[in-house]
Design a protein around this motif. Structure first.
Motif, PDB file in Angstrom:
ATOM      1  N   ASN A   2       0.820  -1.212   0.000  1.00 25.77           N
ATOM      2  CA  ASN A   2       0.000   0.000   0.000  1.00 25.77           C
ATOM      3  C   ASN A   2       0.849   1.255   0.000  1.00 25.77           C
ATOM      4  O   ASN A   2       0.343   2.370   0.045  1.00 25.77           O
ATOM      5  CB  ASN A   2      -0.898   0.041   1.244  1.00 25.77           C
ATOM      6  N   MET A   3       2.152   1.065   0.018  1.00 26.04           N
ATOM      7  CA  MET A   3       3.103   2.170   0.172  1.00 26.04           C
ATOM      8  C   MET A   3       3.292   2.917  -1.141  1.00 26.04           C
ATOM      9  O   MET A   3       3.567   2.307  -2.164  1.00 26.04           O
ATOM     10  CB  MET A   3       4.442   1.536   0.596  1.00 26.04           C
ATOM     11  N   TYR A   4       3.107   4.233  -1.099  1.00 24.22           N
ATOM     12  CA  TYR A   4       3.415   4.984  -2.322  1.00 24.22           C
ATOM     13  C   TYR A   4       4.810   5.582  -2.245  1.00 24.22           C
ATOM     14  O   TYR A   4       5.383   5.733  -1.162  1.00 24.22           O
ATOM     15  CB  TYR A   4       2.347   6.040  -2.617  1.00 24.22           C
ATOM     16  N   ILE A   5       5.346   5.866  -3.420  1.00 31.53           N
ATOM     17  CA  ILE A   5       6.666   6.485  -3.520  1.00 31.53           C
ATOM     18  C   ILE A   5       6.474   7.842  -4.174  1.00 31.53           C
ATOM     19  O   ILE A   5       5.842   7.955  -5.220  1.00 31.53           O
ATOM     20  CB  ILE A   5       7.631   5.639  -4.399  1.00 31.53           C
ATOM     21  N   SER A   6       6.986   8.877  -3.530  1.00 26.84           N
ATOM     22  CA  SER A   6       6.832  10.237  -4.035  1.00 26.84           C
ATOM     23  C   SER A   6       8.187  10.738  -4.544  1.00 26.84           C
ATOM     24  O   SER A   6       9.169  10.705  -3.809  1.00 26.84           O
ATOM     25  CB  SER A   6       6.324  11.102  -2.875  1.00 26.84           C
ATOM     26  N   VAL A   7       8.210  11.175  -5.796  1.00 27.33           N
ATOM     27  CA  VAL A   7       9.483  11.541  -6.430  1.00 27.33           C
ATOM     28  C   VAL A   7       9.471  13.019  -6.829  1.00 27.33           C
ATOM     29  O   VAL A   7       8.530  13.486  -7.467  1.00 27.33           O
ATOM     30  CB  VAL A   7       9.741  10.656  -7.676  1.00 27.33           C
ATOM     31  N   ASN A   8      10.518  13.735  -6.455  1.00 23.75           N
ATOM     32  CA  ASN A   8      10.651  15.145  -6.846  1.00 23.75           C
ATOM     33  C   ASN A   8      11.069  15.238  -8.309  1.00 23.75           C
ATOM     34  O   ASN A   8      11.998  14.557  -8.739  1.00 23.75           O
ATOM     35  CB  ASN A   8      11.720  15.833  -5.993  1.00 23.75           C
ATOM     36  N   VAL A   9      10.374  16.083  -9.038  1.00 27.66           N
ATOM     37  CA  VAL A   9      10.723  16.286 -10.444  1.00 27.66           C
ATOM     38  C   VAL A   9      11.013  17.773 -10.637  1.00 27.66           C
ATOM     39  O   VAL A   9      10.189  18.622 -10.283  1.00 27.66           O
ATOM     40  CB  VAL A   9       9.580  15.806 -11.365  1.00 27.66           C
ATOM     41  N   SER A  10      12.180  18.068 -11.146  1.00 29.21           N
ATOM     42  CA  SER A  10      12.554  19.474 -11.312  1.00 29.21           C
ATOM     43  C   SER A  10      11.796  20.097 -12.479  1.00 29.21           C
ATOM     44  O   SER A  10      11.328  19.399 -13.385  1.00 29.21           O
ATOM     45  CB  SER A  10      14.065  19.606 -11.496  1.00 29.21           C
ATOM     46  N   ALA A  11      11.663  21.415 -12.444  1.00 30.54           N
ATOM     47  CA  ALA A  11      10.921  22.136 -13.480  1.00 30.54           C
ATOM     48  C   ALA A  11      11.444  21.792 -14.876  1.00 30.54           C
ATOM     49  O   ALA A  11      10.676  21.462 -15.778  1.00 30.54           O
ATOM     50  CB  ALA A  11      10.996  23.643 -13.227  1.00 30.54           C
ATOM     51  N   LYS A  12      12.762  21.816 -15.029  1.00 35.93           N
ATOM     52  CA  LYS A  12      13.392  21.505 -16.328  1.00 35.93           C
ATOM     53  C   LYS A  12      12.994  20.131 -16.844  1.00 35.93           C
ATOM     54  O   LYS A  12      12.758  19.946 -18.033  1.00 35.93           O
ATOM     55  CB  LYS A  12      14.922  21.543 -16.182  1.00 35.93           C
ATOM     56  N   GLN A  13      12.969  19.186 -15.919  1.00 35.97           N
ATOM     57  CA  GLN A  13      12.650  17.808 -16.278  1.00 35.97           C
ATOM     58  C   GLN A  13      11.174  17.683 -16.655  1.00 35.97           C
ATOM     59  O   GLN A  13      10.836  17.044 -17.652  1.00 35.97           O
ATOM     60  CB  GLN A  13      12.969  16.932 -15.064  1.00 35.97           C
ATOM     61  N   PHE A  14      10.321  18.324 -15.884  1.00 33.63           N
ATOM     62  CA  PHE A  14       8.880  18.252 -16.124  1.00 33.63           C
ATOM     63  C   PHE A  14       8.508  18.912 -17.451  1.00 33.63           C
ATOM     64  O   PHE A  14       7.622  18.454 -18.161  1.00 33.63           O
ATOM     65  CB  PHE A  14       8.128  18.920 -14.968  1.00 33.63           C
ATOM     66  N   GLU A  15       9.226  19.993 -17.759  1.00 35.24           N
ATOM     67  CA  GLU A  15       8.921  20.747 -18.975  1.00 35.24           C
ATOM     68  C   GLU A  15       9.402  20.052 -20.237  1.00 35.24           C
ATOM     69  O   GLU A  15       8.986  20.396 -21.337  1.00 35.24           O
ATOM     70  CB  GLU A  15       9.602  22.126 -18.911  1.00 35.24           C
ATOM     71  N   GLU A  16      10.296  19.098 -20.090  1.00 34.20           N
ATOM     72  CA  GLU A  16      10.844  18.443 -21.267  1.00 34.20           C
ATOM     73  C   GLU A  16       9.732  17.770 -22.064  1.00 34.20           C
ATOM     74  O   GLU A  16       8.810  17.183 -21.490  1.00 34.20           O
ATOM     75  CB  GLU A  16      11.885  17.392 -20.837  1.00 34.20           C
ATOM     76  N   LYS A  17       9.831  17.865 -23.392  1.00 32.30           N
ATOM     77  CA  LYS A  17       8.765  17.406 -24.278  1.00 32.30           C
ATOM     78  C   LYS A  17       8.396  15.947 -24.012  1.00 32.30           C
ATOM     79  O   LYS A  17       7.232  15.595 -23.988  1.00 32.30           O
ATOM     80  CB  LYS A  17       9.213  17.608 -25.726  1.00 32.30           C
ATOM     81  N   ASN A  18       9.412  15.106 -23.825  1.00 30.94           N
ATOM     82  CA  ASN A  18       9.157  13.670 -23.692  1.00 30.94           C
ATOM     83  C   ASN A  18       9.019  13.178 -22.261  1.00 30.94           C
ATOM     84  O   ASN A  18       9.148  11.988 -22.017  1.00 30.94           O
ATOM     85  CB  ASN A  18      10.280  12.889 -24.384  1.00 30.94           C
ATOM     86  N   PHE A  19       8.755  14.094 -21.344  1.00 29.02           N
ATOM     87  CA  PHE A  19       8.701  13.665 -19.949  1.00 29.02           C
ATOM     88  C   PHE A  19       7.709  12.516 -19.721  1.00 29.02           C
ATOM     89  O   PHE A  19       8.053  11.489 -19.133  1.00 29.02           O
ATOM     90  CB  PHE A  19       8.375  14.843 -19.017  1.00 29.02           C
ATOM     91  N   VAL A  20       6.497  12.664 -20.208  1.00 31.94           N
ATOM     92  CA  VAL A  20       5.470  11.643 -19.944  1.00 31.94           C
ATOM     93  C   VAL A  20       5.773  10.315 -20.663  1.00 31.94           C
ATOM     94  O   VAL A  20       5.760   9.258 -20.024  1.00 31.94           O
ATOM     95  CB  VAL A  20       4.043  12.173 -20.238  1.00 31.94           C
ATOM     96  N   PRO A  21       6.085  10.336 -21.977  1.00 38.38           N
ATOM     97  CA  PRO A  21       6.441   9.055 -22.624  1.00 38.38           C
ATOM     98  C   PRO A  21       7.621   8.338 -21.947  1.00 38.38           C
ATOM     99  O   PRO A  21       7.601   7.116 -21.802  1.00 38.38           O
ATOM    100  CB  PRO A  21       6.806   9.454 -24.055  1.00 38.38           C
ATOM    101  N   LYS A  22       8.623   9.107 -21.516  1.00 37.93           N
ATOM    102  CA  LYS A  22       9.763   8.481 -20.829  1.00 37.93           C
ATOM    103  C   LYS A  22       9.321   7.849 -19.514  1.00 37.93           C
ATOM    104  O   LYS A  22       9.785   6.768 -19.148  1.00 37.93           O
ATOM    105  CB  LYS A  22      10.850   9.522 -20.546  1.00 37.93           C
ATOM    106  N   LEU A  23       8.437   8.547 -18.822  1.00 42.27           N
ATOM    107  CA  LEU A  23       7.930   8.032 -17.557  1.00 42.27           C
ATOM    108  C   LEU A  23       7.166   6.722 -17.783  1.00 42.27           C
ATOM    109  O   LEU A  23       7.316   5.752 -17.025  1.00 42.27           O
ATOM    110  CB  LEU A  23       7.039   9.091 -16.887  1.00 42.27           C
ATOM    111  N   ILE A  24       6.371   6.694 -18.849  1.00 42.75           N
ATOM    112  CA  ILE A  24       5.619   5.468 -19.169  1.00 42.75           C
ATOM    113  C   ILE A  24       6.588   4.314 -19.436  1.00 42.75           C
ATOM    114  O   ILE A  24       6.387   3.195 -18.961  1.00 42.75           O
ATOM    115  CB  ILE A  24       4.666   5.707 -20.373  1.00 42.75           C
ATOM    116  N   ASN A  25       7.666   4.600 -20.160  1.00 41.61           N
ATOM    117  CA  ASN A  25       8.687   3.569 -20.416  1.00 41.61           C
ATOM    118  C   ASN A  25       9.269   3.028 -19.119  1.00 41.61           C
ATOM    119  O   ASN A  25       9.464   1.827 -18.968  1.00 41.61           O
ATOM    120  CB  ASN A  25       9.843   4.141 -21.262  1.00 41.61           C
ATOM    121  N   ILE A  26       9.572   3.942 -18.217  1.00 37.76           N
ATOM    122  CA  ILE A  26      10.163   3.531 -16.938  1.00 37.76           C
ATOM    123  C   ILE A  26       9.184   2.662 -16.152  1.00 37.76           C
ATOM    124  O   ILE A  26       9.563   1.642 -15.567  1.00 37.76           O
ATOM    125  CB  ILE A  26      10.608   4.775 -16.132  1.00 37.76           C
TER     126      ILE A  26
END
Ligand code: C2E
Ligand code: MG
Ligand code: MG
Ligand code: MG
Length: 287
Positions: free
Chosen positions: A118-142
Protein backbone atom coordinates in the motif's frame (compact mmCIF):
# COMPACT_ATOMS: atom_id res chain seq x y z
CA UNK A 1 42.38 36.05 -20.28
CA UNK A 2 39.47 33.81 -20.92
CA UNK A 3 39.93 30.17 -21.68
CA UNK A 4 37.59 27.28 -22.11
CA UNK A 5 37.68 24.62 -19.49
CA UNK A 6 36.91 21.24 -20.95
CA UNK A 7 34.16 19.60 -18.96
CA UNK A 8 33.12 16.27 -20.39
CA UNK A 9 31.17 14.70 -23.15
CA UNK A 10 27.47 14.69 -22.45
CA UNK A 11 25.23 13.14 -25.08
CA UNK A 12 28.19 13.00 -27.41
CA UNK A 13 28.63 16.75 -27.40
CA UNK A 14 31.52 18.54 -25.77
CA UNK A 15 30.54 20.89 -22.97
CA UNK A 16 32.67 23.88 -22.08
CA UNK A 17 32.54 26.43 -19.34
CA UNK A 18 34.54 29.61 -19.55
CA UNK A 19 36.88 30.43 -16.76
CA UNK A 20 38.07 33.94 -16.15
CA UNK A 21 40.80 34.79 -13.70
CA UNK A 22 39.36 36.56 -10.70
CA UNK A 23 36.22 34.51 -10.54
CA UNK A 24 34.94 34.15 -7.02
CA UNK A 25 35.58 31.10 -4.87
CA UNK A 26 31.90 30.27 -5.10
CA UNK A 27 32.04 30.20 -8.83
CA UNK A 28 35.16 28.05 -8.74
CA UNK A 29 33.34 25.55 -6.53
CA UNK A 30 30.29 25.64 -8.82
CA UNK A 31 32.50 24.86 -11.80
CA UNK A 32 34.23 22.03 -9.96
CA UNK A 33 30.88 20.57 -9.01
CA UNK A 34 29.63 21.00 -12.57
CA UNK A 35 32.60 19.09 -13.90
CA UNK A 36 32.11 16.29 -11.37
CA UNK A 37 28.35 16.17 -11.92
CA UNK A 38 28.83 15.34 -15.57
CA UNK A 39 30.52 12.08 -14.57
CA UNK A 40 28.54 11.33 -11.42
CA UNK A 41 25.94 9.07 -13.05
CA UNK A 42 28.62 7.04 -14.81
CA UNK A 43 30.62 6.74 -11.58
CA UNK A 44 27.56 5.56 -9.66
CA UNK A 45 27.83 8.37 -7.14
CA UNK A 46 24.08 8.89 -6.72
CA UNK A 47 21.76 7.11 -4.35
CA UNK A 48 18.26 7.63 -3.04
CA UNK A 49 17.25 8.09 0.56
CA UNK A 50 13.65 7.72 1.66
CA UNK A 51 11.75 9.69 4.24
CA UNK A 52 8.47 8.30 5.56
CA UNK A 53 5.22 10.22 5.24
CA UNK A 54 3.12 9.31 8.24
CA UNK A 55 -0.57 9.40 8.94
CA UNK A 56 -0.56 10.46 12.56
CA UNK A 57 -4.15 9.33 13.12
CA UNK A 58 -3.66 5.74 11.93
CA UNK A 59 -0.06 5.91 13.14
CA UNK A 60 1.38 4.24 10.06
CA UNK A 61 3.62 5.05 7.15
CA UNK A 62 1.55 5.83 4.07
CA UNK A 63 4.33 6.75 1.68
CA UNK A 64 7.99 7.48 1.18
CA UNK A 65 9.59 10.52 -0.41
CA UNK A 66 12.66 9.70 -2.49
CA UNK A 67 15.49 12.17 -1.91
CA UNK A 68 18.60 12.26 -4.04
CA UNK A 69 22.03 11.93 -2.47
CA UNK A 70 25.35 12.59 -4.18
CA UNK A 71 28.63 11.41 -2.72
CA UNK A 72 31.49 13.20 -4.41
CA UNK A 73 34.68 11.13 -4.39
CA UNK A 74 36.76 13.89 -2.74
CA UNK A 75 34.28 16.27 -1.08
CA UNK A 76 31.84 13.67 0.28
CA UNK A 77 28.08 14.29 0.47
CA UNK A 78 26.85 17.49 -1.15
CA UNK A 79 23.36 18.85 -0.53
CA UNK A 80 20.83 18.59 -3.37
CA UNK A 81 19.97 22.21 -2.62
CA UNK A 82 23.45 23.05 -3.93
CA UNK A 83 23.91 20.61 -6.80
CA UNK A 84 20.43 20.30 -8.31
CA UNK A 85 20.40 23.88 -9.65
CA UNK A 86 23.81 23.22 -11.23
CA UNK A 87 22.52 19.99 -12.80
CA UNK A 88 19.53 21.96 -14.13
CA UNK A 89 21.77 24.59 -15.70
CA UNK A 90 23.93 21.92 -17.32
CA UNK A 91 20.86 20.14 -18.65
CA UNK A 92 21.98 16.89 -17.05
CA UNK A 93 19.05 16.97 -14.66
CA UNK A 94 17.26 15.15 -17.52
CA UNK A 95 19.33 11.90 -17.40
CA UNK A 96 19.72 12.24 -13.62
CA UNK A 97 15.96 12.66 -13.25
CA UNK A 98 15.37 9.54 -15.35
CA UNK A 99 17.77 7.63 -13.13
CA UNK A 100 15.88 8.86 -10.05
CA UNK A 101 12.51 7.76 -11.45
CA UNK A 102 13.82 4.37 -12.57
CA UNK A 103 15.54 3.72 -9.25
CA UNK A 104 12.54 4.84 -7.19
CA UNK A 105 10.17 2.63 -9.21
CA UNK A 106 12.55 -0.33 -8.85
CA UNK A 107 12.67 0.22 -5.09
CA UNK A 108 8.90 0.66 -4.93
CA UNK A 109 8.40 -2.61 -6.79
CA UNK A 110 10.70 -4.36 -4.29
CA UNK A 111 8.84 -2.94 -1.28
CA UNK A 112 5.53 -4.05 -2.73
CA UNK A 113 6.97 -7.54 -3.32
CA UNK A 114 8.00 -7.58 0.34
CA UNK A 115 4.38 -7.09 1.36
CA UNK A 116 4.27 -3.31 1.81
CA UNK A 117 1.92 -3.07 -1.12
CA UNK A 118 0.00 0.00 0.00
CA UNK A 119 3.10 2.17 0.17
CA UNK A 120 3.41 4.98 -2.32
CA UNK A 121 6.67 6.48 -3.52
CA UNK A 122 6.83 10.24 -4.03
CA UNK A 123 9.48 11.54 -6.43
CA UNK A 124 10.65 15.14 -6.85
CA UNK A 125 10.72 16.29 -10.44
CA UNK A 126 12.55 19.47 -11.31
CA UNK A 127 10.92 22.14 -13.48
CA UNK A 128 13.39 21.51 -16.33
CA UNK A 129 12.65 17.81 -16.28
CA UNK A 130 8.88 18.25 -16.12
CA UNK A 131 8.92 20.75 -18.98
CA UNK A 132 10.84 18.44 -21.27
CA UNK A 133 8.77 17.41 -24.28
CA UNK A 134 9.16 13.67 -23.69
CA UNK A 135 8.70 13.67 -19.95
CA UNK A 136 5.47 11.64 -19.94
CA UNK A 137 6.44 9.06 -22.62
CA UNK A 138 9.76 8.48 -20.83
CA UNK A 139 7.93 8.03 -17.56
CA UNK A 140 5.62 5.47 -19.17
CA UNK A 141 8.69 3.57 -20.42
CA UNK A 142 10.16 3.53 -16.94
CA UNK A 143 6.90 2.24 -15.46
CA UNK A 144 6.81 -0.52 -18.08
CA UNK A 145 10.47 -1.41 -17.56
CA UNK A 146 10.21 -1.58 -13.78
CA UNK A 147 6.67 -2.99 -13.70
CA UNK A 148 5.80 -0.64 -10.82
CA UNK A 149 2.08 0.07 -10.44
CA UNK A 150 1.67 3.71 -11.50
CA UNK A 151 -1.07 4.26 -8.89
CA UNK A 152 1.63 4.09 -6.23
CA UNK A 153 3.93 6.63 -7.87
CA UNK A 154 3.48 10.28 -6.98
CA UNK A 155 5.26 13.24 -8.50
CA UNK A 156 6.27 16.35 -6.55
CA UNK A 157 6.52 19.59 -8.45
CA UNK A 158 7.10 23.08 -7.10
CA UNK A 159 5.39 26.36 -7.77
CA UNK A 160 8.21 27.30 -10.16
CA UNK A 161 6.93 24.53 -12.46
CA UNK A 162 3.36 25.70 -12.02
CA UNK A 163 4.13 29.29 -12.88
CA UNK A 164 5.60 28.60 -16.32
CA UNK A 165 3.66 27.28 -19.30
CA UNK A 166 0.13 26.76 -17.95
CA UNK A 167 -1.16 25.09 -21.09
CA UNK A 168 1.67 22.56 -21.17
CA UNK A 169 1.35 22.03 -17.43
CA UNK A 170 -2.39 21.32 -17.66
CA UNK A 171 -1.86 18.85 -20.53
CA UNK A 172 0.82 16.93 -18.66
CA UNK A 173 -1.14 16.92 -15.41
CA UNK A 174 -4.09 15.39 -17.25
CA UNK A 175 -1.84 12.75 -18.83
CA UNK A 176 -0.46 11.88 -15.41
CA UNK A 177 -3.97 11.76 -13.99
CA UNK A 178 -4.94 9.28 -16.73
CA UNK A 179 -2.00 7.12 -15.66
CA UNK A 180 -3.22 7.24 -12.07
CA UNK A 181 -0.25 9.29 -10.91
CA UNK A 182 -1.00 11.92 -8.27
CA UNK A 183 0.83 15.21 -8.47
CA UNK A 184 1.81 16.95 -5.24
CA UNK A 185 2.68 20.62 -4.96
CA UNK A 186 5.87 20.86 -2.92
CA UNK A 187 7.02 23.73 -0.69
CA UNK A 188 3.53 25.19 -0.79
CA UNK A 189 3.24 28.72 0.55
CA UNK A 190 6.68 29.89 -0.53
CA UNK A 191 5.64 30.85 -4.07
CA UNK A 192 2.83 32.79 -5.61
CA UNK A 193 0.22 30.29 -6.71
CA UNK A 194 -3.18 30.77 -5.17
CA UNK A 195 -5.51 28.05 -4.05
CA UNK A 196 -8.36 29.27 -6.25
CA UNK A 197 -6.13 28.88 -9.25
CA UNK A 198 -5.07 25.42 -8.16
CA UNK A 199 -8.67 24.36 -8.15
CA UNK A 200 -8.49 24.40 -11.95
CA UNK A 201 -5.54 22.00 -12.04
CA UNK A 202 -5.56 18.31 -11.10
CA UNK A 203 -3.18 18.71 -8.15
CA UNK A 204 -3.89 16.03 -5.56
CA UNK A 205 -2.03 17.31 -2.52
CA UNK A 206 -0.23 20.33 -1.11
CA UNK A 207 2.91 19.94 0.91
CA UNK A 208 3.04 22.85 3.33
CA UNK A 209 6.56 24.19 3.41
CA UNK A 210 8.74 23.55 6.42
CA UNK A 211 9.16 27.27 7.10
CA UNK A 212 5.51 27.49 8.24
CA UNK A 213 5.75 24.40 10.43
CA UNK A 214 8.85 25.78 12.16
CA UNK A 215 6.83 28.78 13.28
CA UNK A 216 4.12 26.82 15.07
CA UNK A 217 3.91 28.10 18.68
CA UNK A 218 6.22 30.95 17.68
CA UNK A 219 4.39 33.05 15.13
CA UNK A 220 0.58 33.32 15.30
CA UNK A 221 0.38 34.76 11.78
CA UNK A 222 2.12 31.73 10.32
CA UNK A 223 -0.22 29.48 12.31
CA UNK A 224 -3.17 31.35 10.79
CA UNK A 225 -1.76 30.73 7.32
CA UNK A 226 -1.40 26.99 8.00
CA UNK A 227 -5.00 26.87 9.26
CA UNK A 228 -6.21 28.67 6.15
CA UNK A 229 -4.29 26.40 3.80
CA UNK A 230 -5.67 23.28 5.50
CA UNK A 231 -9.26 24.57 5.57
CA UNK A 232 -9.26 25.73 1.98
CA UNK A 233 -7.53 22.61 0.70
CA UNK A 234 -10.14 20.50 2.47
CA UNK A 235 -13.01 22.41 0.89
CA UNK A 236 -11.39 21.98 -2.52
CA UNK A 237 -10.90 18.25 -1.77
CA UNK A 238 -7.14 18.59 -2.03
CA UNK A 239 -4.93 16.63 0.39
CA UNK A 240 -2.37 18.24 2.69
CA UNK A 241 0.97 17.04 4.02
CA UNK A 242 2.94 19.06 6.56
CA UNK A 243 6.70 19.01 5.89
CA UNK A 244 9.49 19.38 8.39
CA UNK A 245 7.65 18.37 11.55
CA UNK A 246 10.32 18.12 14.23
CA UNK A 247 8.44 18.56 17.50
CA UNK A 248 5.63 16.83 19.31
CA UNK A 249 3.81 20.15 19.85
CA UNK A 250 3.95 20.95 16.13
CA UNK A 251 2.29 17.61 15.44
CA UNK A 252 -0.45 18.20 18.00
CA UNK A 253 -1.19 21.64 16.56
CA UNK A 254 -1.55 20.00 13.13
CA UNK A 255 -3.79 17.26 14.52
CA UNK A 256 -6.00 19.90 16.13
CA UNK A 257 -6.60 21.46 12.74
CA UNK A 258 -7.19 18.06 11.08
CA UNK A 259 -3.89 17.80 9.28
CA UNK A 260 -2.80 14.22 9.89
CA UNK A 261 -0.34 13.51 7.09
CA UNK A 262 3.07 14.64 8.21
CA UNK A 263 6.71 14.24 7.33
CA UNK A 264 9.70 15.27 9.39
CA UNK A 265 12.59 14.44 11.67
CA UNK A 266 10.12 13.84 14.56
CA UNK A 267 9.45 10.47 12.95
CA UNK A 268 12.44 9.86 10.74
CA UNK A 269 15.18 11.48 8.71
CA UNK A 270 15.58 10.31 5.13
CA UNK A 271 17.33 6.92 5.24
CA UNK A 272 18.97 4.64 2.65
CA UNK A 273 16.78 2.06 0.91
CA UNK A 274 18.81 -0.73 2.51
CA UNK A 275 17.70 0.27 6.00
CA UNK A 276 14.04 0.84 5.12
CA UNK A 277 12.86 -2.67 5.85
CA UNK A 278 13.91 -2.37 9.46
CA UNK A 279 12.02 0.93 9.87
CA UNK A 280 8.93 -0.43 8.14
CA UNK A 281 8.88 -3.57 10.29
CA UNK A 282 8.49 -1.40 13.37
CA UNK A 283 5.59 0.53 11.86
CA UNK A 284 3.50 -1.30 9.33
CA UNK A 285 2.32 -4.86 9.24
CA UNK A 286 3.06 -6.28 5.80
CA UNK A 287 0.04 -7.84 4.11
P1 C2E B 1 11.96 18.89 -0.63
O1 C2E B 1 11.47 18.11 -1.79
O2 C2E B 1 11.04 19.88 -0.04
O3 C2E B 1 12.40 17.79 0.43
C1 C2E B 1 12.31 17.93 1.81
C2 C2E B 1 13.63 18.32 2.41
O4 C2E B 1 13.42 18.66 3.76
C3 C2E B 1 14.68 17.20 2.41
O5 C2E B 1 15.95 17.80 2.28
C4 C2E B 1 14.51 16.63 3.81
O6 C2E B 1 15.65 15.96 4.28
C5 C2E B 1 14.24 17.87 4.59
N1 C2E B 1 13.50 17.60 5.81
C6 C2E B 1 12.50 16.71 6.01
N2 C2E B 1 12.03 16.75 7.26
C7 C2E B 1 12.75 17.70 7.90
C8 C2E B 1 12.74 18.21 9.26
O7 C2E B 1 11.97 17.80 10.12
N3 C2E B 1 13.63 19.20 9.54
C9 C2E B 1 14.51 19.68 8.61
N4 C2E B 1 15.36 20.63 8.99
N5 C2E B 1 14.55 19.22 7.35
C10 C2E B 1 13.68 18.25 6.99
P2 C2E B 1 17.01 17.33 1.20
O8 C2E B 1 16.97 15.85 1.03
O9 C2E B 1 18.30 17.97 1.53
O10 C2E B 1 16.45 17.96 -0.14
C11 C2E B 1 16.35 19.31 -0.32
C12 C2E B 1 15.65 19.66 -1.59
O11 C2E B 1 16.41 19.22 -2.72
C13 C2E B 1 14.30 18.99 -1.75
O12 C2E B 1 13.32 19.67 -1.01
C14 C2E B 1 14.11 19.09 -3.25
O13 C2E B 1 13.70 20.38 -3.61
C15 C2E B 1 15.52 18.87 -3.74
N6 C2E B 1 15.66 17.43 -4.06
C16 C2E B 1 16.01 16.42 -3.25
N7 C2E B 1 15.99 15.24 -3.92
C17 C2E B 1 15.60 15.54 -5.18
C18 C2E B 1 15.37 14.75 -6.36
O14 C2E B 1 15.46 13.51 -6.37
N8 C2E B 1 15.00 15.43 -7.51
C19 C2E B 1 14.83 16.78 -7.52
N9 C2E B 1 14.47 17.38 -8.68
N10 C2E B 1 15.01 17.54 -6.42
C20 C2E B 1 15.39 16.93 -5.26
MG1 MG C 1 9.72 17.14 -2.10
MG1 MG D 1 9.31 20.51 0.25
MG1 MG E 1 12.22 22.18 -1.13
Amino acid sequence: AEHAMYLAKSNGKNAYLFYQSGMSENLTRTMELAQSLLRALRLNEFSLNYQPIINSKANNIVGLEALLRWKHSKIGFISPVEFIPIAENLGIIIPIGEWILRTACTHGKQLHANGYDNMYISVNVSAKQFEEKNFVPKLINILNETNFNSHYLKIEITESTVMKDLEDLATKLRQLEDLGIDVLLDDFGTGYSSLSYLRKLPISTLKIDRSFIQDIHIDADQEAIIRTIVTMAKSLRIGVIAEGVELENQMSFLQDIDCFDIQGFLYSKPIPFETLNELLQNWNVPS
